[in-house]
Design an enzyme around this catalytic site. Sequence first.
Site, PDB file in Angstrom:
ATOM      1  N   GLU A 132       0.829  -1.209   0.000  1.00 50.88           N
ATOM      2  CA  GLU A 132       0.000   0.000   0.000  1.00 50.88           C
ATOM      3  C   GLU A 132       0.862   1.258   0.000  1.00 50.88           C
ATOM      4  OE1 GLU A 132      -3.912  -0.077   0.141  1.00 50.88           O
ATOM      5  OE2 GLU A 132      -2.724  -1.464  -1.050  1.00 50.88           O
ATOM      6  N   THR A 185      -5.735   7.626  -5.916  1.00 51.95           N
ATOM      7  CA  THR A 185      -5.721   7.582  -4.449  1.00 51.95           C
ATOM      8  C   THR A 185      -4.761   8.598  -3.858  1.00 51.95           C
ATOM      9  OG1 THR A 185      -6.262   5.222  -4.517  1.00 51.95           O
ATOM     10  CG2 THR A 185      -5.355   6.081  -2.465  1.00 51.95           C
TER      11      THR A 185
END
Length: 311
Positions: A132, A185
Amino acid sequence: MKESIKVFAPATVANVVCGFDVLGFAVNEPGDEVIMRLTDKPGITISKITGDNGRLPLDPKKNTVSVSVEHYLKHIGRNDVGFDIELNKKMPIGSGLGSSSASTVAGLFAAKTLLEDRTNASQLLPFARKGEEMACGHGHADNVAPALLGGFVLIRSYDPLDVIKLPHPKGLYCAIVFPDVDVPTREARQIIRNKIQMKDAVTQWGNIAGLVSGLFMNDIDLIGRSMKDILVEPVRSMLIPDFYKMREMAMEMGAVSFGISGSGPSVFSFTRDEETAKKITQKLQAHLTSIKINSNTYVSTINDAGPRVID
């Protein structure tokens, strides 16, 4: 010991409206698949990626799946192992549904299973967070934790990492709509305010506590009225076409709640039954089509299983 394995890992809904970076849950679909094979030569290679339209790197130093697996192998002292990875993207990239985390979790679970390592799934979380970190610049766990553990999770603390699985009403359905618009994101995180007023923080804390209480109490009404966000949603909703119009439509059709999945652009509703969830996705998809935006829709219960071997 098996020579190869195929693993599916589920998409996830992070934040769950009011729980920025601390709440998330897994769904049954969509998700990603990883085929992993043991090789004679130590190290990790990525031989094939499908479904990404050429957007993801085959370089193992730049791909979230291989980077996470490499950290895992180093941690367990198995630098003698060689893996070849085939990644099949079965879900849209940049959807706000944990696309990178689904791939990463599938890879880690495949490696652990092939090596017959009895490491608890929760112990794989630090390695999944490395993926991530590479994908969006921040190692948040609200996607990877539910993808790994299944179900509904709360990240009580990041330092030290403390992840708790929460109960949830069995009759809760999730209606997801992914409008085909670009909301990266990393950029979606950058527009969030760094400072907030105390009265806003108090409101948000109350809603998070109310949502968690509703999950424990099987109180769907409490879950619904707690899913309000005054900190992040007002900013991120500007990146999603007709967000408030879609919310109004969903709530009028019987949704318990409506909000942004992760950083968006996907939106989701909780409903009390599958039929209502299907009607909401159909209605919102028709609306998006009317304003010339393509979309994907998914209807699911909360997925308590997490990753699974499929071949």
